[in-house]
Design a protein around this motif. Structure first.
Motif, PDB file in Angstrom:
ATOM      1  N   TYR A   1      -2.034  -2.151   6.528  1.00  0.00           N
ATOM      2  CA  TYR A   1      -1.377  -2.817   7.661  1.00  0.00           C
ATOM      3  C   TYR A   1       0.104  -2.420   7.685  1.00  0.00           C
ATOM      4  CZ  TYR A   1       0.817  -6.652  10.272  1.00  0.00           C
ATOM      5  OH  TYR A   1       1.561  -7.407  11.161  1.00  0.00           O
ATOM      6  N   LEU A   2       0.548  -1.892   8.802  1.00  0.00           N
ATOM      7  CA  LEU A   2       1.951  -1.520   8.950  1.00  0.00           C
ATOM      8  C   LEU A   2       2.768  -2.791   9.168  1.00  0.00           C
ATOM      9  CD1 LEU A   2       4.325   0.399   9.326  1.00  0.00           C
ATOM     10  CD2 LEU A   2       3.592   0.746  11.708  1.00  0.00           C
ATOM     11  N   ASP A   3       3.429  -3.206   8.108  1.00  0.00           N
ATOM     12  CA  ASP A   3       4.150  -4.477   8.155  1.00  0.00           C
ATOM     13  C   ASP A   3       5.552  -4.316   8.735  1.00  0.00           C
ATOM     14  OD1 ASP A   3       3.848  -7.387   6.898  1.00  0.00           O
ATOM     15  OD2 ASP A   3       5.919  -6.719   6.590  1.00  0.00           O
ATOM     16  N   LYS A   4       6.242  -3.248   8.378  1.00  0.00           N
ATOM     17  CA  LYS A   4       7.589  -2.998   8.905  1.00  0.00           C
ATOM     18  C   LYS A   4       7.736  -1.507   9.189  1.00  0.00           C
ATOM     19  CE  LYS A   4       9.436  -7.184   8.430  1.00  0.00           C
ATOM     20  NZ  LYS A   4       8.116  -7.853   8.413  1.00  0.00           N
ATOM     21  N   PHE A   5       8.250  -1.233  10.393  1.00  0.00           N
ATOM     22  CA  PHE A   5       8.567   0.141  10.791  1.00  0.00           C
ATOM     23  C   PHE A   5       9.989   0.093  11.332  1.00  0.00           C
ATOM     24  CE2 PHE A   5       8.395   3.587  14.082  1.00  0.00           C
ATOM     25  CZ  PHE A   5       8.303   4.642  13.199  1.00  0.00           C
TER      26      PHE A   5
ATOM     27  N   ALA B   1       0.829  -1.210   0.000  1.00  0.00           N
ATOM     28  CA  ALA B   1       0.000   0.000   0.000  1.00  0.00           C
ATOM     29  C   ALA B   1       0.859   1.254   0.000  1.00  0.00           C
ATOM     30  CB  ALA B   1      -0.912   0.002   1.218  1.00  0.00           C
ATOM     31  N   GLY B   2       1.984   1.209   0.683  1.00  0.00           N
ATOM     32  CA  GLY B   2       2.846   2.375   0.761  1.00  0.00           C
ATOM     33  C   GLY B   2       4.250   2.004   1.186  1.00  0.00           C
ATOM     34  N   LEU B   3       5.222   2.747   0.679  1.00  0.00           N
ATOM     35  CA  LEU B   3       6.624   2.593   1.071  1.00  0.00           C
ATOM     36  C   LEU B   3       7.151   3.983   1.403  1.00  0.00           C
ATOM     37  CD1 LEU B   3       9.275   0.965   1.352  1.00  0.00           C
ATOM     38  CD2 LEU B   3       9.662   1.375  -1.088  1.00  0.00           C
TER      39      LEU B   3
ATOM     40  N   GLU C   1      -7.709   4.440   8.243  1.00  0.00           N
ATOM     41  CA  GLU C   1      -7.596   3.179   8.979  1.00  0.00           C
ATOM     42  C   GLU C   1      -6.174   2.637   8.838  1.00  0.00           C
ATOM     43  OE1 GLU C   1     -10.611  -0.631   9.388  1.00  0.00           O
ATOM     44  OE2 GLU C   1     -10.158   0.140   7.384  1.00  0.00           O
ATOM     45  N   LEU C   2      -5.558   2.300   9.946  1.00  0.00           N
ATOM     46  CA  LEU C   2      -4.214   1.717   9.925  1.00  0.00           C
ATOM     47  C   LEU C   2      -4.103   0.726  11.073  1.00  0.00           C
ATOM     48  CD1 LEU C   2      -1.420   1.825   8.505  1.00  0.00           C
ATOM     49  CD2 LEU C   2      -0.727   3.450  10.286  1.00  0.00           C
ATOM     50  N   LEU C   3      -3.573  -0.426  10.745  1.00  0.00           N
ATOM     51  CA  LEU C   3      -3.469  -1.536  11.695  1.00  0.00           C
ATOM     52  C   LEU C   3      -2.015  -1.982  11.778  1.00  0.00           C
ATOM     53  CD1 LEU C   3      -4.863  -3.973  13.310  1.00  0.00           C
ATOM     54  CD2 LEU C   3      -4.940  -5.136  11.085  1.00  0.00           C
TER      55      LEU C   3
ATOM     56  N   ILE D   1       3.900  -0.496   4.298  1.00  0.00           N
ATOM     57  CA  ILE D   1       2.482  -0.715   4.609  1.00  0.00           C
ATOM     58  C   ILE D   1       1.909  -1.605   3.509  1.00  0.00           C
ATOM     59  CG2 ILE D   1       0.251   0.390   5.020  1.00  0.00           C
ATOM     60  CD1 ILE D   1       3.337   2.532   5.193  1.00  0.00           C
ATOM     61  N   THR D   2       1.218  -2.654   3.896  1.00  0.00           N
ATOM     62  CA  THR D   2       0.649  -3.591   2.921  1.00  0.00           C
ATOM     63  C   THR D   2      -0.879  -3.552   2.966  1.00  0.00           C
ATOM     64  OG1 THR D   2       0.754  -5.386   4.550  1.00  0.00           O
ATOM     65  CG2 THR D   2       2.634  -5.148   3.066  1.00  0.00           C
ATOM     66  N   TRP D   3      -1.487  -4.020   1.867  1.00  0.00           N
ATOM     67  CA  TRP D   3      -2.940  -4.223   1.859  1.00  0.00           C
ATOM     68  C   TRP D   3      -3.211  -5.652   2.310  1.00  0.00           C
ATOM     69  CZ3 TRP D   3      -5.507  -0.027   1.856  1.00  0.00           C
ATOM     70  CH2 TRP D   3      -5.213   1.046   1.038  1.00  0.00           C
ATOM     71  N   GLU D   4      -3.998  -5.823   3.359  1.00  0.00           N
ATOM     72  CA  GLU D   4      -4.314  -7.156   3.882  1.00  0.00           C
ATOM     73  C   GLU D   4      -5.824  -7.367   3.864  1.00  0.00           C
ATOM     74  OE1 GLU D   4      -2.014  -9.285   4.450  1.00  0.00           O
ATOM     75  OE2 GLU D   4      -0.247  -7.958   4.460  1.00  0.00           O
ATOM     76  N   ASP D   5      -6.228  -8.581   3.519  1.00  0.00           N
ATOM     77  CA  ASP D   5      -7.657  -8.926   3.404  1.00  0.00           C
ATOM     78  C   ASP D   5      -8.214  -9.307   4.764  1.00  0.00           C
ATOM     79  OD1 ASP D   5     -10.154  -9.654   2.620  1.00  0.00           O
ATOM     80  OD2 ASP D   5      -9.529 -11.225   1.216  1.00  0.00           O
ATOM     81  N   SER D   6      -9.225  -8.580   5.199  1.00  0.00           N
ATOM     82  CA  SER D   6      -9.840  -8.838   6.504  1.00  0.00           C
ATOM     83  C   SER D   6     -11.056  -9.749   6.397  1.00  0.00           C
ATOM     84  CB  SER D   6     -10.287  -7.512   7.139  1.00  0.00           C
ATOM     85  OG  SER D   6     -11.364  -6.943   6.398  1.00  0.00           O
ATOM     86  N   GLY D   7     -11.446 -10.112   5.154  1.00  0.00           N
ATOM     87  CA  GLY D   7     -12.681 -10.861   4.939  1.00  0.00           C
ATOM     88  C   GLY D   7     -13.825  -9.946   4.607  1.00  0.00           C
TER      89      GLY D   7
END
Length: 561
Positions: free
Chosen positions: A469-473, A443-445, A500-502, A457-463
Motif C-alpha cells: 500500500y502506497l502510504d506516502k508519496f 514494505a519499501g522506502l 500489486e500496489l494499492l 510503501i507499507t504492508w496492509e492486511d486485507s483479510g
C-alpha cells in the motif's frame, strides 16, 4: 493608407496570431502553470525576441550595435568579430524586448539544440525538408538548432580522397538546398583540428557562433584538419558533437550568451531498447539507471552485435554529456521520429524534439504502467542526469522494515524524511503516531536525491493476505511539477512492486488525473472522502476489491489537525 502600410498591418496581425497560437500550444503541452511560466521565461518567442533589426545598418555603422541589441553581451561578442565577418553576417529582424508581455521577464540567453545526424547520405530530400519544418518550429519556439553531420556519412563509399570529399560536400550542399525557403543555414568547415591523440580542438569558435547569432542553422562538416600533417580528413564518431558542445558551452566569448539545452542523437537504431517494453526506454535517470541499462544491453537483450555496439556507444557518449553538462537533456531518436508529423501545424505536434522543447518531458510518461493498453510504445529515449535514487525493500510481508533501527544504523534520516512529507503535503506529520502505526510493517522506502522526493510503501492486511500500500508519496514543493521528477520515484516503486500496489487519494485531490493514468482500476469508497487506485499484474477480483476497500477505508491519518 498605402499598400506598404496595409501589408505591414497584415504581417503584424499574422505574427500576433502565430504568437497567440504558440502560447496556447505551450499551455496545452505543459502539465502546470508553473511549467508554462518556466518555458515562457526561458525561451525567446518569434519576432518579438529576434536579436537584430537591421543587418546593413549594423555592419555599416558599428556604433549603432548597442542601440539595436537588447543585451550588451551580444554587442561585445559581435563587436569583436564584425570586421572579419562583415561579408557573411546576416541578421534577422529585431523588435525591442520591452514589447514582450509585462507579466513575463524573458531571458536573453540563446538556447541551442545540437542535432547529431548519423548516415546523412541515407536521407532523401523529402526527409531533410521534413526536418527543416521541424527545425523551423523549434526556432519559432526559441530554440537555436545546430546540425552536426557525423563522419559515418562515408561508410561504404569508395573512391580516392578527392571523390570522397566531393561526395561529402555534395551531401552538405543537398541539406542547404533542401532547407532553402524554410530556414536559413550555413555549412561550417574547417573550425576543428584533430590532435595526435584523436581528440578535436576548436580553432575558430566564431565560425559556429556567428550563424547562431545571425539566426542561421550551422551545419557542421565532418572534415577536420590533422594538426600534425595539416591534412584534411573525415572525423567519425562522437568527437564532432563533443567538441561542438564544449565550444558552445565553454568558449569565453559565448559564455553567458549561449547555453546548450538539448543534444539530440538522430540514429537509425533509435532509443535504448527495453526488456520491459516492446519499444524503447522512455526516460533514463542516468545517476540511477546507467549500470542497469548497460547490463541490460550486454547481458539480457538479444540484439545483432553491431546494433548492440551502437547502443553501448550512444549510452557512454550520453553519460559523458550528463557528467560534463548536468543540465543538458539528451534525446535519442530515429530519423522517422525526428521528422514525425512535420506537415502538421504546431498546435497538434507530437514530434519528440518539439515536445521536449515545450515541456522538457518525453512524449509519454516513464511511470505509466507498461501493461496498460493505453500506454504507447515509442522508439525514442529521453536522457537526464537526474538524481540518485535509493530503494530499501523488506524481505517479506511478514518481515517489514524497522525505520527506527535503520536510522540508528545511519541508513536513513527520519528528520529529513519528516521534513519531506511536511513540505510536500503542507501539513505537520505526527511522527510518533505515524511510526507507531507503520514501523515494522514497511514494505519499501524510496528516497530520491537528498530527501527531495520519496515514497513509503507499507504492508496492509486485507483479510486475505498482505498487500503493498502506497502510504506516502512526496516531493518537496520547489520540485513539484518539475518534468520527470515524480516519474522517477513512481517508476522505482512500480518496478519494486510489480504484482500489486494499492493507494488512496482524497476525491478532490488535483493530482488524481495523474493517478488515473497510472492505475488499471480505481474506485470511490462510499461514505468516505477517498478514491482508491490499483495497479499491478494481478487481476482485480470482487474478493480483492473488498480487501482494498477495507484497507483504504480504515487507515487513520497521522497529520495534526
Amino acid at each position: 493608407m498605402d499598400f506598404e502600410d496595409e501589408s505591414n498591418i497584415v504581417k503584424h496581425k499574422r505574427l500576433s496570431q502565430e504568437k497567440k497560437d504558440l502560447i496556447l500550444t505551450i499551455l496545452n503541452s505543459t502539465a502546470t502553470k508553473r511549467e508554462a511560466r518556466s518555458y515562457l521565461s526561458k525561451y525567446r518567442l518569434l519576432e518579438d525576441n529576434n536579436i537584430y533589426k537591421n543587418n546593413e545598418k549594423l555592419i555599416n555603422n558599428r556604433k549603432e550595435i548597442v542601440s539595436f541589441t537588447p543585451n550588451q553581451k551580444y554587442s561585445d561578442y559581435i563587436g569583436k568579430i564584425l570586421d572579419e565577418e562583415e561579408q557573411n553576417l546576416t541578421r534577422n529582424s529585431y523588435s525591442n524586448q520591452n514589447k514582450v508581455s509585462d507579466e513575463i521577464q524573458l531571458t536573453q540567453t540563446i538556447r541551442a539544440c545540437i542535432l547529431r545526424i548519423r548516415r546523412l547520405d541515407q536521407w532523401d530530400e523529402n526527409r531533410i525538408r521534413d526536418l527543416g519544418v521541424v527545425l523551423k518550429k523549434a526556432m519559432n519556439l526559441g530554440a537555436s538548432p545546430v546540425i552536426v553531420v557525423d563522419g559515418d556519412i562515408v561508410e561504404g563509399t569508395k573512391g580516392n580522397e578527392s571523390e570522397i570529399e566531393n561526395f561529402v560536400n555534395n551531401n552538405l550542399e543537398r541539406v542547404v538546398n533542401s532547407l532553402d525557403g524554410l530556414i536559413p543555414s550555413r555549412i561550417v568547415r574547417g573550425c576543428f583540428d584533430e590532435l595526435d591523440n584523436g581528440e578535436l580542438e576548436t580553432v575558430i569558435p566564431v565560425m559556429i557562433g556567428v550563424p547562431i547569432f545571425s539566426g542561421r542553422v550551422p551545419i557542421i562538416s565532418p572534415f577536420v584538419i590533422e594538426r600534425s600533417t595539416l591534412r584534411k580528413k573525415i572525423h567519425t564518431g562522437f568527437g564532432l558533437t563533443k567538441e561542438t558542445l564544449k565550444c558552445l558551452n565553454n568558449d569565453p566569448g559565448m559564455k553567458g550568451i549561449l547555453s546548450v539545452e538539448k543534444v539530440v542523437f538522430v540514429d537509425s537504431v533509435g532509443g535504448f531498447p527495453s526488456l520491459e517494453r516492446s519499444g524503447s526506454h522512455v526516460l533514463i535517470n542516468m545517476k540511477q539507471e546507467y549500470n542497469d541499462i548497460k547490463d541490460e544491453l550486454i547481458e539480457k537483450l538479444d540484439l545483432p552485435e553491431k546494433e548492440r555496439e551502437r547502443h553501448l556507444e550512444n549510452l557512454d557518449e550520453l553519460m559523458y554529456i550528463m557528467n560534463e553538462y548536468p543540465d543538458v537533456t539528451g534525446i535519442l531518436t530515429t530519423p522517422e521520429m525526428a521528422t514525425k508529423e512535420a506537415e502538421r501545424q504546431v498546435e497538434n505536434v507530437t514530434n519528440p524534439i518539439i515536445y521536449n522543447i515545450l515541456t522538457d518531458r518525453p512524449t509519454i510518461s516513464s511511470s505509466l504502467p507498461v501493461s496498460l493498453r493505453r500506454t504507447p510504445q515509442l522508439n525514442t529515449t529521453v536522457v537526464k542526469n537526474g538524481m540518485p535514487v535509493v530503494v530499501h525493500l523488506s524481505k517479506s510481508p511478514d518481515e517489514g522494515l524497522d525505520l527506527i533501527e535503520m536510522e540508528k544504523k545511519g541508513l536513513i534520516n527520519l528528520t529529513h524524511l519528516k521534513y519531506l512529507i511536511d513540505d510536500s503535503f503542507g501539513r505537520n506529520l505526527n511522527m510518533e503516531h505515524y511510526l507507531k502505526r507503520i514501523n515494522g510493517n514497511v514494505a519499501g522506502l524510496i528516497i530520491s536525491g537528498n530527501y527531495e522526493g520519496g515514497a513509503i510503501i507499507t504492508w496492509e492486511d486485507s483479510g486475505n493476505g498482505k498487500i503493498a500500500y502506497l502510504d506516502k508519496f512526496a516531493v518537496v514543493k520547489p520540485l513539484q511539477g518539475i518534468p520527470g521528477y515524480a516519474d522517477v520515484v513512481f517508476k522505482a516503486m512500480l518496478t519494486s512492486f510489480k504484482d500489486e500496489l494499492l493507494w488512496r487519494s482524497r476525491k478532490n485531490n488535483p493530482v488524481n488525473k495523474w493517478y488515473f493514468e497510472r492505475s488499471k482500476a480505481n474506485y470511490t469508497i462510499p461514505g468516505t472522502q477517498w478514491r482508491m487506485f490499483i495497479t499491478g499484474t494481478q487481476d482485480v477480483t470482487m474478493e480483492k476489491l473488498e480487501g482494498y476497500k477495507k484497507i483504504c477505508g480504515s487507515i487513520v491519518p497521522s497529520f495534526d489537525i
